[in-house]
Write a protein that holds these residues in place. Structure first.
Motif, PDB file in Angstrom:
ATOM      1  N   MET A 166       0.798  -1.227   0.000  1.00  0.00           N
ATOM      2  CA  MET A 166       0.000   0.000   0.000  1.00  0.00           C
ATOM      3  C   MET A 166       0.834   1.282   0.000  1.00  0.00           C
ATOM      4  O   MET A 166       1.982   1.303   0.455  1.00  0.00           O
ATOM      5  N   ALA A 167       0.206   2.338  -0.517  1.00  0.00           N
ATOM      6  CA  ALA A 167       0.643   3.726  -0.292  1.00  0.00           C
ATOM      7  C   ALA A 167       2.086   3.991  -0.709  1.00  0.00           C
ATOM      8  O   ALA A 167       2.860   4.581   0.033  1.00  0.00           O
ATOM      9  N   PHE A 168       2.450   3.550  -1.927  1.00  0.00           N
ATOM     10  CA  PHE A 168       3.793   3.798  -2.447  1.00  0.00           C
ATOM     11  C   PHE A 168       4.867   3.162  -1.557  1.00  0.00           C
ATOM     12  O   PHE A 168       5.818   3.820  -1.142  1.00  0.00           O
ATOM     13  N   ASN A 169       4.741   1.879  -1.279  1.00  0.00           N
ATOM     14  CA  ASN A 169       5.693   1.268  -0.348  1.00  0.00           C
ATOM     15  C   ASN A 169       7.000   0.860  -1.024  1.00  0.00           C
ATOM     16  O   ASN A 169       7.866   0.277  -0.384  1.00  0.00           O
ATOM     17  N   ARG A 170       7.137   1.139  -2.300  1.00  0.00           N
ATOM     18  CA  ARG A 170       8.436   0.935  -2.955  1.00  0.00           C
ATOM     19  C   ARG A 170       8.701   2.134  -3.863  1.00  0.00           C
ATOM     20  O   ARG A 170       7.905   2.434  -4.752  1.00  0.00           O
ATOM     21  N   GLN A 171       9.826   2.807  -3.648  1.00  0.00           N
ATOM     22  CA  GLN A 171      10.186   4.002  -4.406  1.00  0.00           C
ATOM     23  C   GLN A 171      11.689   4.006  -4.643  1.00  0.00           C
ATOM     24  O   GLN A 171      12.422   3.325  -3.931  1.00  0.00           O
ATOM     25  N   PRO A 172      12.177   4.780  -5.616  1.00  0.00           N
ATOM     26  CA  PRO A 172      11.431   5.625  -6.547  1.00  0.00           C
ATOM     27  C   PRO A 172      10.737   4.796  -7.629  1.00  0.00           C
ATOM     28  O   PRO A 172      11.142   3.666  -7.914  1.00  0.00           O
ATOM     29  N   ALA A 214      12.057  13.609 -19.459  1.00  0.00           N
ATOM     30  CA  ALA A 214      10.645  13.241 -19.520  1.00  0.00           C
ATOM     31  C   ALA A 214      10.345  12.039 -18.626  1.00  0.00           C
ATOM     32  O   ALA A 214       9.318  12.006 -17.940  1.00  0.00           O
ATOM     33  N   LEU A 215      11.225  11.060 -18.609  1.00  0.00           N
ATOM     34  CA  LEU A 215      11.000   9.857 -17.808  1.00  0.00           C
ATOM     35  C   LEU A 215      11.050  10.150 -16.313  1.00  0.00           C
ATOM     36  O   LEU A 215      10.311   9.553 -15.526  1.00  0.00           O
ATOM     37  N   GLN A 216      11.929  11.082 -15.917  1.00  0.00           N
ATOM     38  CA  GLN A 216      12.052  11.414 -14.502  1.00  0.00           C
ATOM     39  C   GLN A 216      10.815  12.128 -13.967  1.00  0.00           C
ATOM     40  O   GLN A 216      10.673  12.299 -12.753  1.00  0.00           O
ATOM     41  N   ARG A 217       9.907  12.484 -14.855  1.00  0.00           N
ATOM     42  CA  ARG A 217       8.648  13.105 -14.440  1.00  0.00           C
ATOM     43  C   ARG A 217       7.668  12.084 -13.859  1.00  0.00           C
ATOM     44  O   ARG A 217       6.752  12.450 -13.111  1.00  0.00           O
ATOM     45  N   TYR A 218       7.846  10.811 -14.162  1.00  0.00           N
ATOM     46  CA  TYR A 218       6.868   9.794 -13.767  1.00  0.00           C
ATOM     47  C   TYR A 218       6.595   9.746 -12.265  1.00  0.00           C
ATOM     48  O   TYR A 218       5.426   9.753 -11.840  1.00  0.00           O
ATOM     49  N   PRO A 219       7.614   9.720 -11.384  1.00  0.00           N
ATOM     50  CA  PRO A 219       7.311   9.716  -9.946  1.00  0.00           C
ATOM     51  C   PRO A 219       6.508  10.930  -9.501  1.00  0.00           C
ATOM     52  O   PRO A 219       5.629  10.812  -8.629  1.00  0.00           O
ATOM     53  N   ARG A 220       6.763  12.100 -10.115  1.00  0.00           N
ATOM     54  CA  ARG A 220       6.010  13.291  -9.741  1.00  0.00           C
ATOM     55  C   ARG A 220       4.566  13.190 -10.204  1.00  0.00           C
ATOM     56  O   ARG A 220       3.652  13.621  -9.493  1.00  0.00           O
ATOM     57  N   VAL A 221       4.344  12.605 -11.365  1.00  0.00           N
ATOM     58  CA  VAL A 221       2.974  12.403 -11.846  1.00  0.00           C
ATOM     59  C   VAL A 221       2.205  11.535 -10.859  1.00  0.00           C
ATOM     60  O   VAL A 221       1.046  11.821 -10.508  1.00  0.00           O
ATOM     61  N   LEU A 222       2.830  10.455 -10.387  1.00  0.00           N
ATOM     62  CA  LEU A 222       2.170   9.568  -9.424  1.00  0.00           C
ATOM     63  C   LEU A 222       1.866  10.295  -8.119  1.00  0.00           C
ATOM     64  O   LEU A 222       0.764  10.165  -7.562  1.00  0.00           O
ATOM     65  N   LYS A 223       2.820  11.051  -7.627  1.00  0.00           N
ATOM     66  CA  LYS A 223       2.601  11.750  -6.357  1.00  0.00           C
ATOM     67  C   LYS A 223       1.567  12.856  -6.496  1.00  0.00           C
ATOM     68  O   LYS A 223       0.773  13.091  -5.575  1.00  0.00           O
ATOM     69  N   ASP A 224       1.553  13.526  -7.645  1.00  0.00           N
ATOM     70  CA  ASP A 224       0.523  14.535  -7.863  1.00  0.00           C
ATOM     71  C   ASP A 224      -0.860  13.896  -7.925  1.00  0.00           C
ATOM     72  O   ASP A 224      -1.856  14.496  -7.521  1.00  0.00           O
ATOM     73  N   THR A 225      -0.927  12.672  -8.440  1.00  0.00           N
ATOM     74  CA  THR A 225      -2.206  11.987  -8.604  1.00  0.00           C
ATOM     75  C   THR A 225      -2.681  11.353  -7.308  1.00  0.00           C
ATOM     76  O   THR A 225      -3.868  11.451  -6.954  1.00  0.00           O
ATOM     77  N   TYR A 226      -1.778  10.695  -6.572  1.00  0.00           N
ATOM     78  CA  TYR A 226      -2.178   9.902  -5.408  1.00  0.00           C
ATOM     79  C   TYR A 226      -1.517  10.306  -4.101  1.00  0.00           C
ATOM     80  O   TYR A 226      -1.944   9.844  -3.035  1.00  0.00           O
ATOM     81  N   GLY A 227      -0.463  11.108  -4.152  1.00  0.00           N
ATOM     82  CA  GLY A 227       0.365  11.319  -2.965  1.00  0.00           C
ATOM     83  C   GLY A 227      -0.390  11.816  -1.753  1.00  0.00           C
ATOM     84  O   GLY A 227      -0.281  11.249  -0.659  1.00  0.00           O
TER      85      GLY A 227
END
Length: 444
Positions: free
Chosen positions: A306-312, A365-378
């Motif tokens: 749950m809740a982004f338990n593996r990052q980045p 562009a690829l490094q934007r992906y974690p920010r997209v996820l956090k903006d959506t669900y963070g």
């Protein structure tokens, strides 16, 4: 298992000095795992014209532990993939959620929203997952079944992943697949992520789901059913457990009966959850059929990351989607919708990166992906982490179950919050409150 090839147009995404031989085992993107996250990723990539390899370790149809109930969030993703969700195609629709607890019973319809449909669906996972994988194939993805990925291929100079090694077919012959980008959609265990040094965060909640199937007259229930009180009655004193039970009619003569439990309780590690499920089923009315002689399969269990338990969620050519990235909703244990949504988000980022002219601009562009996820669900997941800590206290859980269900308006708000069903713009007062909370919460 094949699609139109575009090797004459393919170019390495990373360092231009890194080249691989063009073959049937080379693609623009490799997706490891053909569950909901992987198949959705592969579908959207293929629809955009990218050459995609979709590698599945088992063979369809195959079993997966799940409640089999899909909320309107998942339904929206199915529609976006062009899946036929009609009853004639074998889908059972549900109107909403029936909540039971504290001696009360409350039936809530899915909300009428502009952003999501007002119905859910039920379908067994073995058939559900295959439908998504076949849809990805139809879009042009090349699916390899019985393809057990054993590890990443890493460029010694750059540290980037450039492909994977695998064992293919019944004879488990060694093969290699090459691509400048790899998507890890290999579930909670995600061996690929671990091999790339991405370990689970211990400060994020985990859950366990166990379930089985029974022949039951309740198989055509048009509401998903959630029981808020799970009791451990084995000791001298009854204990209320942090989690919920579910009953989903499958429409085929059977019910899916299971429970989801959080690790925020002191009793999490010491209990045998299969025995808890058996005891809970034994407390049900006999006419429902949730008895051993009506059980149609074994009790199976699975972890809920749950809740982004593996990052980045992106590093060195590897993107994480679904359970591999810990996308399960901590409020309600829902994973399929977030697996599919993260797959679509990852595909969108990859497609945009693929259009960039140089390795450096593609990497930006690829490094934007974690920010997209956090903006959506963070922010929402941050609220969820606070929620699971709160209900880890048995007294809080009991008070919530006993008093909350007597207030239908409050429970309508709770349903929207727990199922993450709001209109992002406009909407009613409840939507604006929930959206406001998720915006101000830290996006960790």
């Amino acid at each position: 298992m094949s699609s139109a090839r575009r090797h004459e147009d393919s170019q390495p995404w990373g360092d231009p000095a890194v080249t691989e031989p063009l073959s049937d085992n080379t693609a623009d993107v490799i997706v490891v795992g053909a569950g909901p996250a992987g198949s959705t990723t592969a579908y959207h990539l293929a629809k955009a014209g990218l050459d995609v390899l979709l590698l599945e370790k088992t063979e369809f149809p195959r079993e997966k532990v799940c409640g089999d109930g899909l909320t309107p969030r998942a339904v929206k993703q199915l529609v976006a993939m062009g899946i036929d969700i009609s009853e004639e195609a074998g889908w059972l629709r549900n109107k909403g959620l029936r909540i039971i607890g504290g001696g009360s019973r409350l039936q809530l319809d899915w909300p009428d929203l502009a952003s999501y449909p007002n119905f859910g669906l039920v379908r067994k996972r073995d058939d559900f997952d295959e439908q998504l994988a076949r849809q990805a194939q139809k879009a042009g993805a090349r699916l390899f079944e019985l393809c057990n990925v054993s590890g990443p291929i890493i460029d010694d100079r750059t540290g980037r992943i450039t492909g994977v090694t695998a064992k293919l077919g019944d004879d488990k012959r060694p093969v290699t697949f090459h691509a400048p980008l790899v998507v890890a959609a290999d579930g909670n265990s995600t061996r690929l992520s671990l091999a790339m040094g991405l370990h689970r965060r211990e400060d994020r909640p985990m859950g366990v789901a166990v379930r089985t199937y029974f022949e039951s007259p309740r198989h055509e229930d048009d509401y998903l059913e959630s029981w808020l009180e799970l009791w451990d009655r084995r000791g001298a004193q009854d204990r209320l457990l942090p989690g919920y039970g579910w009953i989903f009619g499958m429409g085929d003569g059977t019910s899916n009966v299971g429970l989801g439990v959080l690790n925020t309780s002191d009793s999490f590690k010491e209990l045998d959850w299969r025995e808890v499920l058996k005891a809970w089923c034994a407390s049900m009315p006999e006419e429902w059929g949730y008895t051993p002689e009506h059980m149609t399969g074994p009790i199976r269990g699975a972890a809920l990351p749950m809740a982004f338990n593996r990052q980045p969620h992106y590093t060195k050519g590897l993107l994480l989607v679904g359970d591999a990235g810990g996308m399960v909703n901590p409020f309600n244990g829902e994973g399929i919708a977030y697996a599919m949504e993260s797959g679509q988000l990852a595909a969108d980022v990859i497609v945009q990166a693929h259009a960039r002219p140089t390795p450096a601009t593609r990497e930006i562009a690829l490094q934007r992906y974690p920010r997209v996820l956090k903006d959506t669900y963070g922010g929402y997941y941050t609220l969820g982490r606070a929620f699971v800590k709160l209900i880890g206290n048995p007294k809080v859980m009991q008070i919530g179950a006993q008093r909350g269900l007597t207030h239908p308006l409050l429970m309508k708000f709770v349903l929207k919050l727990l199922a993450n069903l709001t209109d992002p713009t406009g909407g009613d007062t409840m939507d604006r409150v929930i959206n406001g909370l998720t915006k101000v919460a830290p996006k960790a």
